[in-house]
Design an enzyme around this catalytic site. Structure first.
Site, PDB file in Angstrom:
ATOM      1  N   ASN A  77       0.813  -1.217   0.000  1.00 14.28           N
ATOM      2  CA  ASN A  77       0.000   0.000   0.000  1.00 14.28           C
ATOM      3  C   ASN A  77       0.849   1.270   0.000  1.00 14.28           C
ATOM      4  O   ASN A  77       1.634   1.505   0.915  1.00 14.28           O
ATOM      5  CB  ASN A  77      -0.898  -0.033   1.256  1.00 14.28           C
ATOM      6  CG  ASN A  77      -2.042   0.961   1.181  1.00 14.28           C
ATOM      7  OD1 ASN A  77      -2.261   1.602   0.153  1.00 14.28           O
ATOM      8  ND2 ASN A  77      -2.784   1.076   2.265  1.00 14.28           N
ATOM      9  N   TYR A 135      -9.744  11.561  18.387  1.00  9.91           N
ATOM     10  CA  TYR A 135      -8.414  12.119  18.662  1.00  9.91           C
ATOM     11  C   TYR A 135      -7.724  12.542  17.404  1.00  9.91           C
ATOM     12  O   TYR A 135      -6.676  13.142  17.432  1.00  9.91           O
ATOM     13  CB  TYR A 135      -7.574  11.090  19.430  1.00  9.91           C
ATOM     14  CG  TYR A 135      -8.444  10.469  20.461  1.00  9.91           C
ATOM     15  CD1 TYR A 135      -8.790  11.197  21.590  1.00  9.91           C
ATOM     16  CD2 TYR A 135      -9.038   9.242  20.243  1.00  9.91           C
ATOM     17  CE1 TYR A 135      -9.692  10.690  22.493  1.00  9.91           C
ATOM     18  CE2 TYR A 135      -9.921   8.728  21.149  1.00  9.91           C
ATOM     19  CZ  TYR A 135     -10.254   9.453  22.269  1.00  9.91           C
ATOM     20  OH  TYR A 135     -11.153   8.961  23.139  1.00  9.91           O
ATOM     21  N   HIS A 195      -2.059   1.541  16.302  1.00  8.41           N
ATOM     22  CA  HIS A 195      -1.296   2.055  15.155  1.00  8.41           C
ATOM     23  C   HIS A 195       0.067   2.630  15.543  1.00  8.41           C
ATOM     24  O   HIS A 195       0.469   3.690  15.047  1.00  8.41           O
ATOM     25  CB  HIS A 195      -2.119   3.134  14.423  1.00  8.41           C
ATOM     26  CG  HIS A 195      -2.797   2.615  13.197  1.00  8.41           C
ATOM     27  ND1 HIS A 195      -2.258   2.759  11.954  1.00  8.41           N
ATOM     28  CD2 HIS A 195      -3.959   1.952  13.044  1.00  8.41           C
ATOM     29  CE1 HIS A 195      -3.052   2.209  11.067  1.00  8.41           C
ATOM     30  NE2 HIS A 195      -4.094   1.705  11.703  1.00  8.41           N
ATOM     31  N   GLU A 207       1.874  -6.242  11.688  1.00  9.28           N
ATOM     32  CA  GLU A 207       1.408  -6.110  10.300  1.00  9.28           C
ATOM     33  C   GLU A 207       2.466  -5.477   9.401  1.00  9.28           C
ATOM     34  O   GLU A 207       2.435  -5.691   8.196  1.00  9.28           O
ATOM     35  CB  GLU A 207       0.093  -5.338  10.228  1.00  9.28           C
ATOM     36  CG  GLU A 207       0.207  -3.868  10.578  1.00  9.28           C
ATOM     37  CD  GLU A 207      -1.149  -3.168  10.633  1.00  9.28           C
ATOM     38  OE1 GLU A 207      -2.078  -3.716  11.226  1.00  9.28           O
ATOM     39  OE2 GLU A 207      -1.252  -2.071  10.077  1.00  9.28           O
ATOM     40  N   HIS A 218      -3.121  -9.926   9.162  1.00  9.11           N
ATOM     41  CA  HIS A 218      -3.565  -8.636   8.643  1.00  9.11           C
ATOM     42  C   HIS A 218      -4.454  -8.859   7.414  1.00  9.11           C
ATOM     43  O   HIS A 218      -4.070  -9.589   6.508  1.00  9.11           O
ATOM     44  CB  HIS A 218      -2.309  -7.852   8.235  1.00  9.11           C
ATOM     45  CG  HIS A 218      -2.507  -6.398   8.006  1.00  9.11           C
ATOM     46  ND1 HIS A 218      -1.724  -5.686   7.139  1.00  9.11           N
ATOM     47  CD2 HIS A 218      -3.385  -5.519   8.536  1.00  9.11           C
ATOM     48  CE1 HIS A 218      -2.104  -4.405   7.154  1.00  9.11           C
ATOM     49  NE2 HIS A 218      -3.114  -4.286   7.991  1.00  9.11           N
ATOM     50  N   GLU A 228      -8.482 -10.883  10.241  1.00  9.73           N
ATOM     51  CA  GLU A 228      -9.069  -9.581   9.899  1.00  9.73           C
ATOM     52  C   GLU A 228      -9.689  -9.681   8.501  1.00  9.73           C
ATOM     53  O   GLU A 228      -9.090 -10.249   7.588  1.00  9.73           O
ATOM     54  CB  GLU A 228      -7.975  -8.504   9.908  1.00  9.73           C
ATOM     55  CG  GLU A 228      -8.488  -7.098   9.654  1.00  9.73           C
ATOM     56  CD  GLU A 228      -7.365  -6.056   9.700  1.00  9.73           C
ATOM     57  OE1 GLU A 228      -6.210  -6.419   9.421  1.00  9.73           O
ATOM     58  OE2 GLU A 228      -7.658  -4.888  10.025  1.00  9.73           O
TER      59      GLU A 228
HETATM   60  O1  EZ4 Z   1      -3.010   0.838   8.323  1.00 10.99           O
HETATM   61  O2  EZ4 Z   1      -3.691  -1.672   5.923  1.00 10.99           O
HETATM   62  O3  EZ4 Z   1      -4.953  -3.242  11.134  1.00 10.99           O
HETATM   63  N1  EZ4 Z   1      -5.029  -2.641  10.124  1.00 10.99           N
HETATM   64  C1  EZ4 Z   1      -4.383  -1.518   9.831  1.00 10.99           C
HETATM   65  C2  EZ4 Z   1      -4.527  -1.006   8.424  1.00 10.99           C
HETATM   66  C3  EZ4 Z   1      -3.225  -0.469   7.876  1.00 10.99           C
HETATM   67  C4  EZ4 Z   1      -3.211  -0.453   6.386  1.00 10.99           C
HETATM   68  C5  EZ4 Z   1      -1.800  -0.236   5.847  1.00 10.99           C
HETATM   69  O4  EZ4 Z   1      -1.756  -0.424   4.485  1.00 10.99           O
HETATM   70  O5  EZ4 Z   1      -3.690  -1.001  10.688  1.00 10.99           O
HETATM   71  O6  EZ4 Z   1      -5.530  -0.049   8.349  1.00 10.99           O
HETATM   72 CO    CO Z   2      -3.264  -2.431  12.325  1.00  9.08          CO
END
Ligand code: EZ4
Ligand code: CO
Length: 384
Positions: free
Chosen positions: A37, A153, A194, A244, A294, A321
């Site tokens: 991505n 946020y 994240h 991921e 992921h 997921e």
């Molecule tokens: O930010 O797939 O858990 N999923 C995530 C995603 C990632 C994107 C990165 O390409 O954190 O939304």
């Molecule tokens: Co993620």
């Protein structure tokens, strides 16, 4: 069986996807997902310029040897571009081998270990009413596990999202308290940080969320610093998921050997294919650590199919997921997997069970697109 051609197909039905399409002298076609991505064209060049020419004439059955040839033979190891390219070749060859065997891929990986794969979907909302609506629409769509995010946020604008760590840490436990009060104790709930916290903040958040019984807390710190997870782990029993953005078993060495995490987030697409992710998960299994692959929309249907075959076969499957693709994507990639009663299944077609309609793919040319970024209130670049 000899590899006759290897072409890279780039298409953007709903978003950009990169697919490797390998053809053999027996007219079998194998597919591999190579979508990275926001950096798609780097993998396209890696595959088209450096890998495809090396594949022509090779034995299509020699999957492990080809993997080692691409990994060791390049001299330059690891990294997201290399490992996405190696993954695409690996998955395409598994697809071919399983088609030749006349079996769905999971049969070659050891056979089904379960009837279906528990999937989780994404819910988000800027405030509690919109979050509740989002969760309800996901459960109505059949999901039996939900990732809960709040946008409070992050103030999105064109350039960047503004991120306030203190407000996030203060408010998130209250969000989960409200969600539990509304949806009850048994719905599995997940949350993705994240990479935005430092270890001591992550430890505090994990502890504060304990009463709400999360299925997992994801990417709580930038985990390339594997040692940091010792601090988080020593303070909380909230299960931790990471990886991921990882692409090899080496990224997990400390995390797995010291049992600092509970779920491995790597995808087939980004961690060297079925062959390499299977090795990571078998290592993890010895430490009671499970899979949590992921599966956002930027994993193509080919990458998703590969994930489902592997997930069905391994013993230590945790959760998958699953973000549905759009209608145009489903036309370009004809798929055989099913989603019933919250469970995914890869289907019974030989191979991966995905067909790429090259003519349809050609209707949607690549368009540059990037992930958002986040900045702190004072403008400092932060993790997104
Ligand atoms: O930010 O797939 O858990 N999923 C995530 C995603 C990632 C994107 C990165 O390409 O954190 O939304
Ligand atoms: Co993620």
């Amino acid at each position: 069986m000899i590899i006759e051609s290897a072409e890279v197909v780039v298409t953007r039905p709903d978003r950009n996807f990169v697919t490797l399409r390998v053809t053999t002298d027996e007219d079998l076609v194998g597919l591999g997902d190579a979508t990275l991505n926001g950096r798609e064209q780097a993998v396209v060049a890696y595959l088209a310029e450096h890998v495809a020419p090396l594949l022509i004439g090779r034995d299509a059955h020699a999957i492990e040897d080809t993997w080692q040839f691409l990994y060791r033979g390049a001299y330059w190891r690891r990294g997201p571009v290399t490992m996405a390219a190696v993954a695409a070749v690996d998955v395409a060859l598994w697809d071919i081998k399983a088609q030749k065997a006349g079996m769905p891929l999971y049969q070659l990986l050891g056979g089904a270990s379960r009837t279906g794969l528990l999937a989780y979907g994404h819910a988000s909302g800027r405030d509690l009413p919109s979050l509740f609506d989002s969760i309800s629409s996901m459960t109505e769509a059949g999901y039996r596990a939900i990732r809960v995010q709040t946008g409070v946020y992050g103030v999105a604008n064109d350039a960047a999202e503004v991120w306030d760590t203190a407000a996030y840490l203060r408010d998130l436990p209250g969000v989960f308290e409200a969600v539990r009060a509304e949806f009850g104790p048994s719905l599995p709930l997940l949350h993705d940080v994240h990479h935005r916290l430092i270890p001591i903040q992550a430890a505090r958040l994990g502890k504060a969320l304990e009463p709400y019984d999360l299925f997992w807390l994801e990417d709580c710190t930038p985990a390339e610093n594997q040692d940091a997870l010792r601090l988080v782990r020593s303070h909380t029993t909230t299960p931790l998921a990471i990886g991921e953005v990882f692409n090899t078993i080496w990224d997990y060495r400390t995390l797995i050997a010291e049992q600092l995490i509970d779920y491995v987030r790597s995808s087939v697409t980004h961690a060297g294919g079925v062959s390499h992710l299977k090795k990571i998960l078998e290592y993890a299994q010895q430490y009671q650590i499970k899979s949590g692959m992921h599966g956002p929309q930027d994993i193509s249907p080919v990458g998703m199919a590969a994930a489902l075959h592997l997930g069905l076969a391994i013993h230590n499957f945790g959760i998958q997921e699953y973000a549905r693709h759009g209608a145009r994507t489903d036309e370009v990639f004809q798929q055989s997997f099913t989603f019933t009663d919250g469970l995914l299944h890869p289907g019974a077609l030989p191979g991966l069970g995905v067909r790429l309609d090259v003519d349809e793919a050609g209707k949607y040319p690549y368009q540059a697109a990037y992930l958002p970024i986040a900045r702190l209130r004072d403008g400092t670049l932060h993790d997104w």
